[in-house]
Write a protein that holds these residues in place. Sequence first.
Motif, PDB file in Angstrom:
ATOM      1  N   GLU A  38       0.355  10.394  -4.493  1.00  0.00           N
ATOM      2  CA  GLU A  38      -0.974   9.890  -4.144  1.00  0.00           C
ATOM      3  C   GLU A  38      -1.506   9.052  -5.297  1.00  0.00           C
ATOM      4  O   GLU A  38      -1.279   9.361  -6.467  1.00  0.00           O
ATOM      5  N   ALA A  39      -2.182   7.987  -4.936  1.00  0.00           N
ATOM      6  CA  ALA A  39      -2.800   7.128  -5.937  1.00  0.00           C
ATOM      7  C   ALA A  39      -4.033   6.483  -5.320  1.00  0.00           C
ATOM      8  O   ALA A  39      -4.192   6.439  -4.089  1.00  0.00           O
ATOM      9  N   ILE A  40      -4.938   6.021  -6.209  1.00  0.00           N
ATOM     10  CA  ILE A  40      -6.121   5.309  -5.735  1.00  0.00           C
ATOM     11  C   ILE A  40      -6.223   3.985  -6.474  1.00  0.00           C
ATOM     12  O   ILE A  40      -5.809   3.863  -7.633  1.00  0.00           O
ATOM     13  N   MET A  41      -6.785   3.014  -5.768  1.00  0.00           N
ATOM     14  CA  MET A  41      -7.068   1.723  -6.366  1.00  0.00           C
ATOM     15  C   MET A  41      -8.557   1.480  -6.211  1.00  0.00           C
ATOM     16  O   MET A  41      -9.110   1.599  -5.104  1.00  0.00           O
ATOM     17  N   ILE A  42      -9.217   1.159  -7.321  1.00  0.00           N
ATOM     18  CA  ILE A  42     -10.673   1.040  -7.283  1.00  0.00           C
ATOM     19  C   ILE A  42     -11.135  -0.202  -8.025  1.00  0.00           C
ATOM     20  O   ILE A  42     -10.488  -0.685  -8.955  1.00  0.00           O
ATOM     21  N   LEU A  54      -5.521   0.944 -11.031  1.00  0.00           N
ATOM     22  CA  LEU A  54      -4.651   1.881 -10.331  1.00  0.00           C
ATOM     23  C   LEU A  54      -4.631   3.203 -11.080  1.00  0.00           C
ATOM     24  O   LEU A  54      -4.348   3.248 -12.281  1.00  0.00           O
ATOM     25  N   LEU A  55      -4.932   4.291 -10.360  1.00  0.00           N
ATOM     26  CA  LEU A  55      -4.894   5.640 -10.913  1.00  0.00           C
ATOM     27  C   LEU A  55      -4.011   6.507 -10.017  1.00  0.00           C
ATOM     28  O   LEU A  55      -4.077   6.428  -8.799  1.00  0.00           O
ATOM     29  N   VAL A  56      -3.200   7.331 -10.643  1.00  0.00           N
ATOM     30  CA  VAL A  56      -2.337   8.247  -9.913  1.00  0.00           C
ATOM     31  C   VAL A  56      -2.979   9.626  -9.912  1.00  0.00           C
ATOM     32  O   VAL A  56      -3.497  10.088 -10.939  1.00  0.00           O
ATOM     33  N   VAL A  57      -2.968  10.285  -8.742  1.00  0.00           N
ATOM     34  CA  VAL A  57      -3.561  11.612  -8.604  1.00  0.00           C
ATOM     35  C   VAL A  57      -2.458  12.645  -8.824  1.00  0.00           C
ATOM     36  O   VAL A  57      -1.488  12.717  -8.058  1.00  0.00           O
ATOM     37  N   ARG A  58      -2.609  13.436  -9.891  1.00  0.00           N
ATOM     38  CA  ARG A  58      -1.676  14.515 -10.191  1.00  0.00           C
ATOM     39  C   ARG A  58      -2.456  15.780 -10.466  1.00  0.00           C
ATOM     40  O   ARG A  58      -3.376  15.792 -11.312  1.00  0.00           O
ATOM     41  N   ASN A  59      -2.133  16.847  -9.721  1.00  0.00           N
ATOM     42  CA  ASN A  59      -2.832  18.132  -9.859  1.00  0.00           C
ATOM     43  C   ASN A  59      -4.334  17.966  -9.661  1.00  0.00           C
ATOM     44  O   ASN A  59      -5.155  18.612 -10.324  1.00  0.00           O
ATOM     45  N   GLY A  60      -4.706  17.101  -8.727  1.00  0.00           N
ATOM     46  CA  GLY A  60      -6.112  16.902  -8.411  1.00  0.00           C
ATOM     47  C   GLY A  60      -6.860  16.037  -9.388  1.00  0.00           C
ATOM     48  O   GLY A  60      -8.068  15.829  -9.220  1.00  0.00           O
ATOM     49  N   GLU A  61      -6.207  15.545 -10.415  1.00  0.00           N
ATOM     50  CA  GLU A  61      -6.855  14.720 -11.426  1.00  0.00           C
ATOM     51  C   GLU A  61      -6.370  13.276 -11.336  1.00  0.00           C
ATOM     52  O   GLU A  61      -5.183  13.019 -11.118  1.00  0.00           O
ATOM     53  N   ASN A  62      -7.324  12.348 -11.519  1.00  0.00           N
ATOM     54  CA  ASN A  62      -6.981  10.922 -11.566  1.00  0.00           C
ATOM     55  C   ASN A  62      -6.521  10.581 -12.971  1.00  0.00           C
ATOM     56  O   ASN A  62      -7.264  10.771 -13.936  1.00  0.00           O
ATOM     57  N   THR A  63      -5.304  10.124 -13.073  1.00  0.00           N
ATOM     58  CA  THR A  63      -4.755   9.829 -14.399  1.00  0.00           C
ATOM     59  C   THR A  63      -4.272   8.379 -14.449  1.00  0.00           C
ATOM     60  O   THR A  63      -3.854   7.795 -13.442  1.00  0.00           O
ATOM     61  N   LEU A  64      -4.332   7.816 -15.622  1.00  0.00           N
ATOM     62  CA  LEU A  64      -3.833   6.457 -15.818  1.00  0.00           C
ATOM     63  C   LEU A  64      -2.315   6.471 -15.757  1.00  0.00           C
ATOM     64  O   LEU A  64      -1.660   7.460 -16.119  1.00  0.00           O
TER      65      LEU A  64
END
Length: 288
Positions: free
Chosen positions: A267-271, A239-249
């Motif tokens: 926004e967040a992504i799961m990969i 799971l990564l959270v998108v903050r200011n266009g960047e994927n962060t842990l």
Amino acid sequence: MKRQILSLALITALSASAFADSYADKYFENSHNPKLNRHEQKGLGIAKNYSSDGRMAVPPVPGDNGRITFAFGSDPSVVCAVMQVCDIALQPGEMINDLHAGDTARWNITPAISGSNGNERMHILVKPLDVGLQTTLFVATDRRTYHIRLKSHRTRYMPAVGFSYPEDTAARWRAIRANQARQAEAQVLPTGENIQNLDFNYTISGNNPPWKPLRVYNDGTRTIIQMPPTLSQGEAPALLVVRNGENTLVNYRLHEDRYIVDSLFDEAIMITGVGRHQTKVVIRRSRS
């Protein structure tokens, strides 16, 4: 000729009434009444308050299909008319053990049963044979006893009478409380969270892997991602959270079938996987 017949009938009726009154006076004189002590007089006073003048009686209310409904124990007084039938219905399933009336000569009182196959209901059919009569009716059933006053009128009467019972009212309240409890339980997730306090305004897009989240919500401080049961059978996505266009842990913990994030995100992504074999799901929070 007709006038003579009517006059003769009227004279006969009045003579019969006068004869009945003189007959009662002859055999039931006040001087024959026993002397009452103060306890007996007090008991009669209590009985009077609960009977003849109706001061202690609870008024009837409309029931189903126009049935006049008395509260059980409220000193009911049923008015009947000559050439008409008063139907006094008991509680469904209640059976009459015994029945007595004060005046059985001028009142026709018979039991009847409606329904079948376990849905029987006892009725007491009352027909007065004259106008201006008063008597009492005692009914003993397998559940309770009834004390009913009967009065006869020339034209006015109560065609259908019934009763309301405290246990029925209590049962309805129990049903209402049980329904409220079921509704409240339906508002609570298995995790103990109340649905009314949760925000489900999230969209889930991207690929469609077996581990794709079922739903996402937050409780105002935490974000919960509910996963399908198949999650335990394969690789858990990162799971990564998108903050200011960047994927962060982001710090999260996996509890049974849920990802629990101790913060809110838009926004967040799961990969899972890398390169061409990467599978990605995007979670976005709606502000609407």
